[in-house]
Design an enzyme around this catalytic site. Structure first.
Site, PDB file in Angstrom:
ATOM      1  N   ASP C 376     -13.738  41.993 -21.207  1.00  0.00           N
ATOM      2  CA  ASP C 376     -12.443  42.681 -21.021  1.00  0.00           C
ATOM      3  C   ASP C 376     -11.349  41.918 -21.775  1.00  0.00           C
ATOM      4  O   ASP C 376     -10.981  40.798 -21.420  1.00  0.00           O
ATOM      5  CB  ASP C 376     -12.117  42.733 -19.523  1.00  0.00           C
ATOM      6  CG  ASP C 376     -10.856  43.543 -19.205  1.00  0.00           C
ATOM      7  OD1 ASP C 376      -9.980  43.708 -20.094  1.00  0.00           O
ATOM      8  OD2 ASP C 376     -10.716  43.995 -18.052  1.00  0.00           O
ATOM      9  N   HIS C 377     -10.855  42.532 -22.827  1.00  0.00           N
ATOM     10  CA  HIS C 377      -9.883  41.840 -23.689  1.00  0.00           C
ATOM     11  C   HIS C 377      -8.543  41.621 -23.005  1.00  0.00           C
ATOM     12  O   HIS C 377      -7.714  40.851 -23.495  1.00  0.00           O
ATOM     13  CB  HIS C 377      -9.673  42.632 -24.984  1.00  0.00           C
ATOM     14  CG  HIS C 377      -9.358  41.760 -26.170  1.00  0.00           C
ATOM     15  ND1 HIS C 377      -8.526  40.665 -26.095  1.00  0.00           N
ATOM     16  CD2 HIS C 377      -9.785  41.826 -27.455  1.00  0.00           C
ATOM     17  CE1 HIS C 377      -8.426  40.096 -27.294  1.00  0.00           C
ATOM     18  NE2 HIS C 377      -9.196  40.785 -28.148  1.00  0.00           N
TER      19      HIS C 377
END
Lengths: 322, 361, 401
Positions: C376-377
């Site tokens: 998850d950036h």
């Protein structure tokens, strides 16, 4: 008994109250000799005399103010405010004193203030107001609005007998609605009635909008839409149990009143449903009422006030919600 | 014009008792029919209510009261009025008639609860025939008129005293009530305590006309009198009341006096009036004035004065102690207890919920 | 004689302070009730304060010019009056009106709020009216597993009522032009919903690495020699747990509503399992507390249970990070796994097979496998992901028995 108009039913109720209770006094502008601008008090002064039924000077604040003193002197005042739009000069006496006197002193105020209210009679300014929310919002008062002649008779009896102050809103557009009434039937303050049973959407109304809601239900029936109509009869205290029982069946509700929607009494109903009946809801709650603008000139009032189509549209939306 | 309504009623037994300047005539003063004890009692009561007013101010400064509205300077009216009425005559006061309530027999320690934040109406009006102190100006005047109308309906010879200040005579409610009283010939004595100030607004800015003369416009007589003369007040009230008892209808008495203190303890009069005016009116202070008269009549000596002062101090100390020992009603009762005589289920539920949300410190 | 401290009252209906102008008494002076003590100036007026007690002035608590808050101590007097002494125990507040900073509380108060124990579960992104939710709750139906047929995908009462009925109840649309329609119900539906939710709400990126599985294979051989046959999975899980310990952000969740990253303490490893019903992800709870054999036992049990369809909701929920297989055998090396919301990271292991690798400048055949991690950036940047993956590779390459 022959069918009677609501005006006649109220007249009978006042007559019976004057007969049964010596302490009842009726007064206001033009209620004595003339019998009232809607003839609601017709004939009463003749029967009971000018010390029981009398005309006052043109002064709404004093009309209500003297009630306090009369109660202390042992009377049960049933004053009339001639039109809804003229209750405002008396607002201070009602809210600052009638509503608060018992809380202040322990002395109850058995005052019943009668006010014709609502529109749809083609009148000029100030004669079509729906100010019920201001009074429902005032602790210490009870607020009643009958929709039928029979309920008008019975609720006025209950109001006059109630030791607490009652604002009695009479839907003037229904004064000439006729039905057979049973003067022995009692209707307590604080109890709504199911005016028509149904299963699809609950329509909550009071006063003049009950008839409109019933008309809407009749039309809806032809389209296989089932509306349950609740006639509140009393605004404060509010009969939530009856409303919730209906919602257990329908899961959808609409409120209809003539008063402007913003801050109107419908907001209290809807908020309470959302609080006490949250888990019963299958659709958002909708309020239908007057526009959030001053009551318009007569030519526009039909566009301003709720009608059958607006109720059915709201019902459609509620039913389509999913 | 044949149909002109008689504006100044012929029957006015009050006016002959007073000079054109509103002073009780010597003859009227000498025929009041009050005994020496009764006269000394008037003085005693004035001293008592003044000392109470001072003590209430101290109590406010000490945090025992949230607010106090002094009536210093108006004692002749408070005492003279109550003495002139029967006990069965109801009084409908404004918010400054604390002294009148005391004269009607209400325990001042009880009355002070109004200013201590524990009650809006600590006495039953029916017990003392004294309506609650009311704050919205002039709103009490129609109440008194209603009561008086009721008295007429009942063929009773009780009268009502409706009292208010100069500011009240600007209010719609006052005019409506005066008009009703005229139309219904209600047995009301309208007593305007003109103390020259409505907070910071002086009489000259309150009205351009005469208060006493307005009564004519409503169909009954009015008179302006010296409100700092306890015997003058007594005479005017009693005579007007007798007239009303006989069916003579309402009367307006404008009693001229002065609010020597601030409007309330939240007010600072130095911002709008001068000491010069205060000094001028201090010279007419009703209490020393009456004392001097009593002394001149041989009705009051040093011993009697000392006894009065001792008794007053004792009463005031009792009041202080009783006030500080006051208990406040429980919150549920205070908030919900007296709202309705027939409360609804939902109201009672709300009270229960509220009470169960509370805990003690 | 008892010391009474007189606190400054609210002198004017809502004042919060006053300025001391002058004292009218000194410490040690004797005062009676109502003796003037001080002049104070409020926002409204200059006021003389009379003494509430008779006695001796012990202490003056302010100096002329000081600003005194309502409720703050003004003067202490040794009071003569016995009733005054009783009052100090009575606790009655001296300040009746006003809310100055020092104002003491009254005898009764509203009960204090108690924060609910445990955090509320972040609601699934499900749209259903209150009554429908209640109905589903009453019937024990998980709304996340139902696709709504109402407007905007809302779940209707009929949807909930039909959820217990057989999937075949929905009539299929007639096929046209050689199409074949497959009715989507149950798990397939739920998976579809999850996937859409994941890719539409989580900005995810993938990094790839290859690790040398020699050590791992050697360890497995050793176990086998002792009679224990372990798949690579327990080793993968153990190594991942170790790497997560070093990079706890990988074990977290993005809380949109509160703008917070919730870093989870426990490491509950979701294990993606292919079953006849579709992809299921049972959860191995508290993997950080388990040794290798426990991990092996636990995961084996979960996989078996998932395939048999016997797992309960407790074993199917609460995951904080997921591990999955790509290509257990055959030519497929790796893939881009999709994160299981609301997790931050999913780790996909490829098949261990002999690969050409460069060791000491020579090309040799070594057992190895691809690892791909999707992350998850919002929570983790490329640099951190790289570090984590590097650490994971490191753990795997130094596996001992």
């Amino acid at each position: 008994m022959e069918p009677v108009t609501m005006a006649k039913a109220i007249n009978l109720s006042l007559r019976d109250a004057l007969t049964q209770d010596d302490s009842v006094l009726i007064f206001g502008e033009d209620v004595g000799t003339l019998g009232g601008v809607f003839r609601i008090t017709d004939g009463l002064q003749k029967t009971f005399g000018a010390e029981r039924v009398f005309d006052t000077p043109l002064a709404e604040s004093a009309i209500i103010g003297i009630c306090i003193g009369l109660v202390l002197r042992g009377f049960k005042p049933v004053p009339e405010i001639q039109f809804d739009g003229f209750i405002y000069p008396a607002f201070d006496q009602i809210v600052s004193h009638v509503a608060k006197y018992r809380n202040r002193t322990g002395v109850s105020m058995p005052i019943t203030i009668r006010v014709p209210f609502g529109g749809h009679i083609g009148a000029v300014e100030h004669h079509s107001e729906s100010p019920e929310a201001y009074f429902a919002h005032t602790a210490g008062l009870k607020v009643v609005a009958p929709a039928t002649p029979g309920d008008a008779y019975a609720l006025l009896q209950s109001a006059i007998a109630d030791p607490d102050p009652v604002i009695f809103f009479e839907p003037k557009a229904r004064y000439y609605l006729k039905e057979e009434i049973d003067t022995a039937r009692e209707v307590p303050i604080g109890r709504a009635r199911v005016a028509r049973e149904g299963s699809g959407v609950t329509v909550i109304a009071y006063g003049p909008t009950v008839s409109i809601a019933l008309d809407a239900a009749k039309t809806a029936e032809k389209e296989n839409i089932s509306l349950e109509v609740i006639d509140l009869r009393t605004l404060s205290p509010l009969d939530m149990p009856t409303i919730l029982e209906s919602l257990r069946k329908t899961h959808r509700a609409i409120v209809v009143h003539e008063a402007p929607v913003f801050g109107g009494f419908g907001a209290e109903i809807v908020a309470r449903i959302a609080d006490d009946g949250f888990d019963l809801l299958e659709a958002p709650l909708e309020r239908i009422g007057g526009m959030d603008a001053p009551y318009p000139p007569a030519r526009y009032e039909k566009l301003y006030l709720p009608d059958v189509d607006r109720i059915l549209e709201a019902a459609d939306v509620a039913l389509a919600y999913g | 014009m044949a149909d002109v309504v008689q504006v100044v009623p012929a029957d006015d037994p009050v006016r002959p008792l007073f000079s054109p300047a509103g002073e009780l005539t010597a003859e009227a003063r000498s025929t009041l029919g009050l005994s020496p004890d009764e006269l000394r009692d008037l003085y005693h009561k004035m001293v008592w209510i003044r000392r109470t007013d001072e003590e209430a101010l101290n109590l406010q400064r000490q945090g025992e009261l949230g607010l106090w509205g002094p009536y210093q300077g108006q004692e002749a009216i408070h005492v003279g009025t109550v003495a002139a009425l029967r006990e069965t005559d109801w009084i409908f006061p404004s918010y400054r008639e604390f002294g009148m309530g005391m004269c009607r027999g209400i325990d001042p320690a009880e009355m002070l609860k109004l200013f201590r934040g524990v009650s809006h109406g600590p006495w039953d009006p029916r017990t003392y025939h004294f309506a609650p102190l009311l704050i919205p100006v002039a709103s009490q005047v129609p109440h008194g008129v209603g009561y008086a109308m009721g008295s007429r309906f009942k063929r009773s010879d009780d009268v009502v005293l409706s009292t208010f200040g100069d500011g009240a005579t600007s209010k719609g409610d006052w005019h409506e009530a005066m008009n009703f009283a005229g139309v219904f010939q209600a047995p009301v004595i309208f007593l305007c305590q003109n103390n020259h100030w409505a907070i910071s607004v002086p009489l000259a800015k309150q009205t351009a006309g005469s208060i006493a003369e307005r009564a004519q416009g409503y169909g009954f007589p009015g008179i302006r009198i010296d409100g700092n003369d306890v015997l003058g007040v007594f005479a005017a009230i009693r005579t007007a009341a007798e007239r009303a008892r006989r069916g003579g209808g309402p009367y307006l008495i404008e009693a001229m006096t002065y609010r020597m203190g601030p409007h309330t303890t939240s007010d600072d009069p130095t911002r709008y009036r001068t000491n010069v005016e205060l000094e001028r009116w201090s010279a007419k202070d009703p209490i020393p004035r009456f004392r001097q008269w009593l002394e001149s009549q041989g009705l009051l000596d040093e011993a009697a004065l000392a006894a009065i002062n001792r008794e007053v101090e004792a009463k005031v100390e009792t009041m202080r102690n009783r006030l500080r020992a006051t208990t406040a009603p429980a919150p549920g009762e205070a908030i919900f207890g007296r709202v309705y005589q027939h409360p609804s289920d939902s109201f009672l539920e709300e009270r229960e919920e509220f009470e169960s949300s509370l805990e003690s410190n | 004689m008892a010391d009474q401290t007189f606190r400054l009252p609210d002198l004017g209906e809502g004042l919060t302070e006053a300025q001391l102008v002058a004292w009218r008494v000194q410490e040690g002076a004797h005062v009676e009730v109502n003796t003037p003590l001080a002049d104070v100036e409020t926002a409204k007026a200059v006021v003389v304060i009379p003494s509430p007690y008779a006695g001796t002035v012990q202490k003056l608590h302010a100096r002329p010019g000081d600003s005194v808050a309502v409720g703050a101590a003004l003067v202490t007097i040794a009071a003569e009056d016995s009733t005054a002494a009783a009052e100090s125990e009575h606790d009655a507040p001296r300040t009746l009106v006003g809310y100055g900073p020092g104002a003491p509380e009254a005898g009764v108060r509203r009960r204090a709020r108690v924060a609910p124990a445990g955090t509320a579960e972040a609601g699934a992104d499900v749209r259903a009216a209150p009554f429908v939710r209640q109905l589903a709750k009453d019937r024990g139906i998980d709304l996340a597993r139902i696709t709504g047929t109402g407007p905007g995908g809302r779940i209707t009462k009929a949807d909930v009522e039909g959820a217990t009925a057989s999937p075949a109840a929905t009539p299929a649309a007639p096929p046209t032009d050689g199409e074949r329609r497959i009715s989507v119900v149950g798990i397939r539906k739920a998976i579809a919903r999850q996937m859409v939710r994941s890719v539409s709400t989580i900005p995810q990126f993938t990094e790839f690495a290859v690790f040398d599985a020699s050590a791992l294979q050697a360890a497995r051989e050793k176990q086998k020699a002792s009679g224990r046959s372990l798949t690579p999975l327990p080793y993968f899980i153990q190594a991942m747990v170790k790497a997560v310990r070093a990079f706890p952000l990988m074990n977290s969740s993005w809380d949109e509503a509160r703008d917070e990253i919730v870093v989870k303490q426990a490491i509950n490893v979701g294990i993606a399992v292919n079953t006849s019903q579709g992809l299921l992800v049972p959860v191995l709870r508290g993997a950080a507390e388990l040794d290798l054999s426990r991990i092996a036992e636990g995961s084996a049990k979960l996989i078996e249970g998932a395939r048999a369809g016997t797992l309960g909701p407790g074993e199917m929920s609460g995951g904080t990070i997921t591990v999955t297989n790509v290509g257990a055998s055959g030519p497929v090396e790796t893939g881009t796994p999709i994160i299981s919301p609301p997790e931050c990271c999913v780790v996909a292991f490829g098949a261990i097979k002999l690969r050409p690798m460069v060791v000491d400048g020579q090309v040799v055949a070594r057992p190895g496998a691809w690892i791909s991690i999707s992350v998850d950036h919002r929570i983790v940047d490329g640099a951190l992901a790289t570090e984590f993956l590097t650490a994971l590779v490191g753990e795997l390459e130094k596996v001992s028995a």
